[in-house]
Design an enzyme around this catalytic site. Structure first.
Site, PDB file in Angstrom:
ATOM      1  N   ARG A  46     -13.682  -8.908   1.977  1.00 48.74           N
ATOM      2  CA  ARG A  46     -12.284  -8.589   1.665  1.00 48.74           C
ATOM      3  C   ARG A  46     -11.417  -9.827   1.900  1.00 48.74           C
ATOM      4  O   ARG A  46     -10.527 -10.141   1.120  1.00 48.74           O
ATOM      5  CB  ARG A  46     -11.773  -7.431   2.556  1.00 48.74           C
ATOM      6  CG  ARG A  46     -12.441  -6.091   2.339  1.00 48.74           C
ATOM      7  CD  ARG A  46     -12.108  -5.486   0.993  1.00 48.74           C
ATOM      8  NE  ARG A  46     -10.684  -5.458   0.725  1.00 48.74           N
ATOM      9  CZ  ARG A  46      -9.846  -4.499   1.139  1.00 48.74           C
ATOM     10  NH1 ARG A  46     -10.301  -3.472   1.801  1.00 48.74           N
ATOM     11  NH2 ARG A  46      -8.552  -4.547   0.846  1.00 48.74           N
ATOM     12  N   ASP A 104     -17.338   6.535  -0.667  1.00 52.06           N
ATOM     13  CA  ASP A 104     -16.006   6.439  -0.053  1.00 52.06           C
ATOM     14  C   ASP A 104     -15.750   7.796   0.616  1.00 52.06           C
ATOM     15  O   ASP A 104     -16.471   8.771   0.335  1.00 52.06           O
ATOM     16  CB  ASP A 104     -14.982   6.152  -1.179  1.00 52.06           C
ATOM     17  CG  ASP A 104     -13.535   6.076  -0.717  1.00 52.06           C
ATOM     18  OD1 ASP A 104     -13.288   5.950   0.497  1.00 52.06           O
ATOM     19  OD2 ASP A 104     -12.630   6.144  -1.593  1.00 52.06           O
ATOM     20  N   CYS A 146     -16.549   1.323   1.311  1.00 50.56           N
ATOM     21  CA  CYS A 146     -15.322   0.539   1.497  1.00 50.56           C
ATOM     22  C   CYS A 146     -14.796   0.633   2.922  1.00 50.56           C
ATOM     23  O   CYS A 146     -14.029  -0.229   3.343  1.00 50.56           O
ATOM     24  CB  CYS A 146     -14.259   0.995   0.505  1.00 50.56           C
ATOM     25  SG  CYS A 146     -13.923   2.763   0.600  1.00 50.56           S
ATOM     26  N   HIS A 198      -7.609   0.658  -6.151  1.00 54.08           N
ATOM     27  CA  HIS A 198      -7.761  -0.221  -4.984  1.00 54.08           C
ATOM     28  C   HIS A 198      -8.418  -1.520  -5.480  1.00 54.08           C
ATOM     29  O   HIS A 198      -9.569  -1.819  -5.172  1.00 54.08           O
ATOM     30  CB  HIS A 198      -8.615   0.481  -3.928  1.00 54.08           C
ATOM     31  CG  HIS A 198      -8.528  -0.118  -2.558  1.00 54.08           C
ATOM     32  ND1 HIS A 198      -7.724  -1.202  -2.255  1.00 54.08           N
ATOM     33  CD2 HIS A 198      -9.147   0.209  -1.389  1.00 54.08           C
ATOM     34  CE1 HIS A 198      -7.861  -1.503  -0.974  1.00 54.08           C
ATOM     35  NE2 HIS A 198      -8.723  -0.666  -0.430  1.00 54.08           N
ATOM     36  N   ARG A 220       0.878  -1.183   0.000  1.00 55.71           N
ATOM     37  CA  ARG A 220       0.000   0.000   0.000  1.00 55.71           C
ATOM     38  C   ARG A 220       0.906   1.222   0.000  1.00 55.71           C
ATOM     39  O   ARG A 220       1.712   1.407   0.906  1.00 55.71           O
ATOM     40  CB  ARG A 220      -0.907  -0.009   1.232  1.00 55.71           C
ATOM     41  CG  ARG A 220      -1.642   1.296   1.422  1.00 55.71           C
ATOM     42  CD  ARG A 220      -2.728   1.227   2.476  1.00 55.71           C
ATOM     43  NE  ARG A 220      -3.860   0.446   2.012  1.00 55.71           N
ATOM     44  CZ  ARG A 220      -5.063   0.460   2.594  1.00 55.71           C
ATOM     45  NH1 ARG A 220      -5.285   1.225   3.644  1.00 55.71           N
ATOM     46  NH2 ARG A 220      -6.039  -0.287   2.116  1.00 55.71           N
ATOM     47  N   GLN A 259     -10.118  -4.114  -3.122  1.00 57.16           N
ATOM     48  CA  GLN A 259     -11.416  -3.645  -2.646  1.00 57.16           C
ATOM     49  C   GLN A 259     -12.506  -3.983  -3.675  1.00 57.16           C
ATOM     50  O   GLN A 259     -13.578  -4.484  -3.329  1.00 57.16           O
ATOM     51  CB  GLN A 259     -11.351  -2.128  -2.421  1.00 57.16           C
ATOM     52  CG  GLN A 259     -12.645  -1.512  -1.945  1.00 57.16           C
ATOM     53  CD  GLN A 259     -13.020  -1.925  -0.543  1.00 57.16           C
ATOM     54  OE1 GLN A 259     -12.227  -1.810   0.378  1.00 57.16           O
ATOM     55  NE2 GLN A 259     -14.235  -2.433  -0.358  1.00 57.16           N
TER      56      GLN A 259
HETATM   57  N1   CP Z   1     -11.234  -0.406   2.788  1.00 56.36           N
HETATM   58  C1   CP Z   1      -9.951  -0.483   3.176  1.00 56.36           C
HETATM   59  O1   CP Z   1      -9.023  -0.673   2.361  1.00 56.36           O
HETATM   60  O2   CP Z   1      -9.781  -0.344   4.510  1.00 56.36           O
HETATM   61  P1   CP Z   1      -8.384  -0.162   5.264  1.00 56.36           P
HETATM   62  O3   CP Z   1      -7.846   1.197   4.882  1.00 56.36           O
HETATM   63  O4   CP Z   1      -8.746  -0.271   6.712  1.00 56.36           O
HETATM   64  O5   CP Z   1      -7.459  -1.244   4.820  1.00 56.36           O
HETATM   65  N1  NVA Z   2     -10.079   6.525  -1.006  1.00 60.98           N
HETATM   66  C1  NVA Z   2      -9.695   6.075   0.302  1.00 60.98           C
HETATM   67  C2  NVA Z   2      -9.929   4.612   0.448  1.00 60.98           C
HETATM   68  C3  NVA Z   2      -9.647   4.045   1.804  1.00 60.98           C
HETATM   69  C4  NVA Z   2      -9.840   2.577   1.876  1.00 60.98           C
HETATM   70  C5  NVA Z   2      -8.234   6.424   0.544  1.00 60.98           C
HETATM   71  O1  NVA Z   2      -7.426   6.284  -0.388  1.00 60.98           O
HETATM   72  O2  NVA Z   2      -7.906   6.870   1.643  1.00 60.98           O
END
Ligand code: CP
Ligand code: NVA
Length: 308
Positions: free
Chosen positions: A295, A227, A267, A133, A106, A136
């Site tokens: 997930r 989101d 999400c 993502h 990430r 997701q």
């Molecule tokens: N939805 C999601 O990716 O959650 P986290 O940021 O908690 O991993």
């Molecule tokens: N769009 C959000 C998604 C979190 C799971 C972010 O990137 O923070």
């Protein structure tokens, strides 16, 4: 008999790294894992996790998914490893892929993720970047199929920022032939390259619509999705974005304009009274926690398809 199809691509950096057939297989395998109809073991395999941004769901669901497969995970906290001190990605990737069998990363830039993939001898998974993502989206479409049984005639309306989550929903939707509508304020449209690629995949161009009108976008929608307005890394734009997104909250009124049985997805994490009201979040229509559970099943399926 249902079996994981080994992905033709080494990595899963984007929703477009699977073919339609591979994607459908991942969703079927995920469902079978959830129903305890499938037992796949990846004994002794190790998944390395590198999270440059915070995470609850992605981190834990990967850890549990790997443990259910009989493997292990190593969580490399950037601050306490040499990554935080600026060791080049190409060195970290070459070392970690000598120890681990797969890496989930990430980070901010998609190009950094691609750099990891370039230098890693083992598969690399996108655990969220600023652009996409894709893990997701696997859970999202798994949840939609679970609730609506089929993708045919499904209208998915995403209300919010045309960011990573929306981009992957569009690409995955294009592969599955699902009608996707994105309603966002002007200036927050999804990535133009993502839109272009999606139109190249969709056989029917009417199946993707980008609009600035949320009420219109939810007409007849079976799935309403949102989101956060300010994503990780955008903390300093919060005040400005909160103003720009006025009118883009999923509230009772918006839900009333959708199909009467529409389901609600998010999400997570969620900010009540911003992108969604508490009332809608907690309503019977919300399947947000099934989505979060999925997930884990979807990533267990993805790991099986990458490693078996
Ligand atoms: N939805 C999601 O990716 O959650 P986290 O940021 O908690 O991993
Ligand atoms: N769009 C959000 C998604 C979190 C799971 C972010 O990137 O923070």
């Amino acid at each position: 008999m249902l079996k994981p199809i080994k992905l033709a691509n080494k990595n899963f950096l984007s929703s477009l790294d699977t073919s339609r057939e591979e994607l459908v297989n991942i969703l079927e395998i995920a469902k079978a894992f959830k129903n305890k109809d499938l037992n796949i073991k990846l004994k002794d395999n190790v998944l390395g996790l590198i999270f440059d941004k915070s995470s609850t769901r992605t981190r834990v669901s990967f850890q549990v998914a790997m443990s259910r497969l009989g493997g292990n995970t190593v969580d490399l906290i950037p601050n306490t490893s040499q990554i935080g001190r600026g060791e080049p990605i190409r060195d970290t990737a070459r070392v970690l892929s000598r120890y681990c069998d797969v890496l989930a990363i990430r980070t901010y830039k998609q190009s950094d993720l691609e750099e990891y993939a370039k230098w890693s001898s083992k598969p690399v998974i996108n655990a969220l970047t600023d652009l996409e993502h894709p893990c997701q989206a696997l859970a999202d479409y798994m949840t939609i199929k679970e609730e609506l049984l089929d993708f045919k005639n499904v209208v998915l309306t995403f209300i919010g920022d045309g960011n990573n989550v929306a981009n992957s929903l569009i690409l995955c939707g294009a592969l599955l032939g699902v009608e996707v509508r994105i309603a966002c304020p002007k200036g927050y449209e999804p990535n133009p390259l993502v839109i272009k690629k999606a139109y190249q995949i969709y056989k029917n161009k009417d199946l993707l619509r980008i609009t600035n009108d949320p009420i219109n976008a939810v007409k007849g929608a079976n799935v309403l999705y949102t989101d956060v307005w300010s994503s990780m890394g955008e903390e300093n734009q919060k005040e400005e974005k909160d103003k720009d997104f006025i009118g883009f909250t999923i509230d009772k009124n918006l839900v009333r304009n959708a199909d009467k049985d529409a389901i609600i997805l998010h999400c997570l994490p969620a900010y009540r009274a911003k992108e969604i009201t508490d009332e809608v979040f907690e309503s019977k229509r919300s399947v947000i926690f099934d989505q979060a559970e999925n997930r884990m099943h979807a990533q267990q399926a993805l790991l099986s398809c990458l490693l078996s």
